[in-house]
Design a protein around this motif. Sequence first.
Motif, PDB file in Angstrom:
ATOM      1  N   TYR A  11     -99.671 100.907  44.752  1.00  0.00           N
ATOM      2  CA  TYR A  11    -100.100  99.520  44.946  1.00  0.00           C
ATOM      3  C   TYR A  11     -99.986  99.110  46.417  1.00  0.00           C
ATOM      4  O   TYR A  11    -100.815  98.362  46.930  1.00  0.00           O
ATOM      5  CB  TYR A  11     -99.329  98.549  44.038  1.00  0.00           C
ATOM      6  CG  TYR A  11     -97.893  98.301  44.439  1.00  0.00           C
ATOM      7  CD1 TYR A  11     -97.571  97.298  45.350  1.00  0.00           C
ATOM      8  CD2 TYR A  11     -96.850  99.065  43.909  1.00  0.00           C
ATOM      9  CE1 TYR A  11     -96.260  97.066  45.726  1.00  0.00           C
ATOM     10  CE2 TYR A  11     -95.535  98.834  44.276  1.00  0.00           C
ATOM     11  CZ  TYR A  11     -95.248  97.832  45.179  1.00  0.00           C
ATOM     12  OH  TYR A  11     -93.948  97.607  45.550  1.00  0.00           O
ATOM     13  N   LEU A  43    -101.000  94.151  43.074  1.00  0.00           N
ATOM     14  CA  LEU A  43    -100.808  94.579  44.454  1.00  0.00           C
ATOM     15  C   LEU A  43     -99.479  94.126  45.059  1.00  0.00           C
ATOM     16  O   LEU A  43     -99.165  94.482  46.191  1.00  0.00           O
ATOM     17  CB  LEU A  43    -101.976  94.126  45.324  1.00  0.00           C
ATOM     18  CG  LEU A  43    -103.313  94.763  44.966  1.00  0.00           C
ATOM     19  CD1 LEU A  43    -104.366  94.411  45.996  1.00  0.00           C
ATOM     20  CD2 LEU A  43    -103.208  96.274  44.833  1.00  0.00           C
ATOM     21  N   LEU A  49     -99.910  99.267  38.145  1.00  0.00           N
ATOM     22  CA  LEU A  49    -101.331  99.535  38.365  1.00  0.00           C
ATOM     23  C   LEU A  49    -101.714 100.778  37.570  1.00  0.00           C
ATOM     24  O   LEU A  49    -101.225 101.868  37.844  1.00  0.00           O
ATOM     25  CB  LEU A  49    -101.578  99.753  39.863  1.00  0.00           C
ATOM     26  CG  LEU A  49    -102.996 100.024  40.340  1.00  0.00           C
ATOM     27  CD1 LEU A  49    -103.905  98.847  40.006  1.00  0.00           C
ATOM     28  CD2 LEU A  49    -102.986 100.250  41.837  1.00  0.00           C
TER      29      LEU A  49
END
Length: 79
Positions: A11, A43, A49
């Motif tokens: 990320y 993020l 993610l």
Amino acid sequence: MPGTKTPIPIYRRVRNYILTQGYVFKDVAEKAGIHPKRFYKLLSGTYALNAEELEAICMKGLGINPSVFFEKQFSEIEN
């Protein structure tokens, strides 16, 4: 230990790329089909993610291959 390398989380690699290339997070999120609130959390490391989101961010949002983030210059930092 001096000289050891620590892997950079994916990320952070993506976030740093977006920032250094001058992209706007909201624009990338919209192109990738990810709600901006979720995108920011992905993020920041708040949410994990997954592969599908990484692919959407890279291919649709940034127009690059996700493999870019697994190349040596993105994967390690010195401690």
